[in-house]
Design a protein around this motif. Sequence first.
Motif, mmCIF file in Angstrom:
data_model
loop_
_atom_site.group_PDB
_atom_site.id
_atom_site.type_symbol
_atom_site.label_atom_id
_atom_site.label_comp_id
_atom_site.label_asym_id
_atom_site.label_seq_id
_atom_site.Cartn_x
_atom_site.Cartn_y
_atom_site.Cartn_z
ATOM 1 N N PHE A 151 -5.178 -9.387 9.620
ATOM 2 C CA PHE A 151 -6.079 -8.277 9.332
ATOM 3 C C PHE A 151 -5.348 -6.948 9.487
ATOM 4 O O PHE A 151 -5.577 -6.194 10.412
ATOM 5 C CB PHE A 151 -7.320 -8.362 10.233
ATOM 6 N N LEU A 152 -4.462 -6.696 8.543
ATOM 7 C CA LEU A 152 -3.750 -5.423 8.423
ATOM 8 C C LEU A 152 -3.809 -5.029 6.954
ATOM 9 O O LEU A 152 -3.830 -5.895 6.079
ATOM 10 C CB LEU A 152 -2.284 -5.563 8.843
ATOM 11 N N ALA A 173 6.331 -2.004 4.384
ATOM 12 C CA ALA A 173 6.294 -0.535 4.309
ATOM 13 C C ALA A 173 5.860 0.001 5.673
ATOM 14 O O ALA A 173 5.308 -0.742 6.491
ATOM 15 C CB ALA A 173 5.327 -0.093 3.209
ATOM 16 N N PRO A 174 6.070 1.295 5.935
ATOM 17 C CA PRO A 174 5.721 1.842 7.243
ATOM 18 C C PRO A 174 4.231 1.843 7.558
ATOM 19 O O PRO A 174 3.859 2.035 8.718
ATOM 20 C CB PRO A 174 6.244 3.283 7.194
ATOM 21 N N SER A 175 3.361 1.640 6.566
ATOM 22 C CA SER A 175 1.925 1.608 6.846
ATOM 23 C C SER A 175 1.225 0.588 5.957
ATOM 24 O O SER A 175 1.689 0.271 4.856
ATOM 25 C CB SER A 175 1.297 2.992 6.616
ATOM 26 N N ALA A 177 -1.477 1.155 4.471
ATOM 27 C CA ALA A 177 -1.979 1.871 3.291
ATOM 28 C C ALA A 177 -0.952 1.821 2.165
ATOM 29 O O ALA A 177 -1.315 1.610 0.992
ATOM 30 C CB ALA A 177 -2.317 3.315 3.648
ATOM 31 N N LEU A 178 0.333 1.983 2.491
ATOM 32 C CA LEU A 178 1.379 1.881 1.459
ATOM 33 C C LEU A 178 1.489 0.445 0.946
ATOM 34 O O LEU A 178 1.610 0.223 -0.265
ATOM 35 C CB LEU A 178 2.725 2.340 2.014
ATOM 36 N N ASP A 179 1.462 -0.513 1.865
ATOM 37 C CA ASP A 179 1.513 -1.920 1.448
ATOM 38 C C ASP A 179 0.389 -2.233 0.457
ATOM 39 O O ASP A 179 0.600 -2.874 -0.561
ATOM 40 C CB ASP A 179 1.377 -2.845 2.663
ATOM 41 N N GLU A 180 -0.795 -1.723 0.769
ATOM 42 C CA GLU A 180 -1.945 -1.988 -0.104
ATOM 43 C C GLU A 180 -1.784 -1.292 -1.456
ATOM 44 O O GLU A 180 -2.159 -1.845 -2.497
ATOM 45 C CB GLU A 180 -3.248 -1.547 0.561
ATOM 46 N N GLU A 181 -1.219 -0.111 -1.445
ATOM 47 C CA GLU A 181 -0.976 0.606 -2.700
ATOM 48 C C GLU A 181 -0.082 -0.235 -3.614
ATOM 49 O O GLU A 181 -0.327 -0.356 -4.812
ATOM 50 C CB GLU A 181 -0.310 1.952 -2.399
ATOM 51 N N TYR A 182 0.951 -0.850 -3.034
ATOM 52 C CA TYR A 182 1.862 -1.677 -3.831
ATOM 53 C C TYR A 182 1.182 -2.979 -4.272
ATOM 54 O O TYR A 182 1.390 -3.441 -5.397
ATOM 55 C CB TYR A 182 3.141 -1.971 -3.045
ATOM 56 N N ALA A 183 0.355 -3.542 -3.410
ATOM 57 C CA ALA A 183 -0.390 -4.749 -3.790
ATOM 58 C C ALA A 183 -1.337 -4.437 -4.958
ATOM 59 O O ALA A 183 -1.475 -5.240 -5.886
ATOM 60 C CB ALA A 183 -1.173 -5.286 -2.592
ATOM 61 N N ARG A 184 -1.949 -3.274 -4.920
ATOM 62 C CA ARG A 184 -2.831 -2.895 -6.031
ATOM 63 C C ARG A 184 -2.048 -2.695 -7.327
ATOM 64 O O ARG A 184 -2.555 -2.970 -8.407
ATOM 65 C CB ARG A 184 -3.624 -1.633 -5.663
#
Length: 193
Positions: A151-152, A173-175, A177-184
Motif C-alpha cells: 500500500f504505497l 522513484a523518490p515518491s 506520486a512519481l511512481d504512480e505518474e509513470y504507471a499511469r
Amino acid sequence: METRRKKTSPRTRLVTGTLAAAALTAGTFGAVSASASTPERAQSSAASAASSAVADRNIHQTRHLTVDAATRAAQAALKAAREDGQRVTVAVVDRNGNTIAVLRGDGAGPQSYESAERKAYTAASWNSATSDLVKRLESTPTLKDIPGTLFLGGGVPVAAGGAPIAGIGVAGAPSGALDEEYARAGAAALGAR
C-alpha cells in the motif's frame, strides 16, 4: 424345347441361401435401425443443447492483457521515468496477480523489482490506484497484512469493459506520486485510464 437345368451341389445351395438370407436380414435391420435412430439423434441433440446451456451458465469468461500489450505498457512507463531521470522498475500483472512483464530500468534499486510487482498486484486486486488505497489504511490498518500487497503509491489498475484485467506497478522513484505518474503513462499507452 427343353431347358436343362444344371445341377448344383447341396453345399452351393446352402451357401447361396445363407448369403441371400443374410442380405435380406441386413437390409431389414438397417431400415429398422435407421428409422429408430432418428428420434435418438434428435433426443441426443436436444440433450447436448441443454447441456451446453447449463455449461454456459457455469462459465465466466474474462479478458486478459496480451504479452505484447503488457510489454508496451511497461516500456511506456519506463520511458516516462527515464525522461525524468528516474531509475525504476515496472511490473505488469494480470487480473489474478500473475506477472506478465517486468522491466528493470538501468540503475534501479534491488528492492524496486518486488515493490513494483506488489504494487501492480495490489492495484489489480482492488481495481484501484494504490495511492487511493493508502487512505483506506487509516480506517482499516490490517489491509497491509494481506500477503503480496503493498500500500504505497505507484500502482494503477487497467480495466476493460468496466472490469479489471491487469495492474501496473512502478517502484524506485523518490515518491509514490512519481511512481504512480509513470504507471499511469503505462496505462495511457494502452488507452486505459
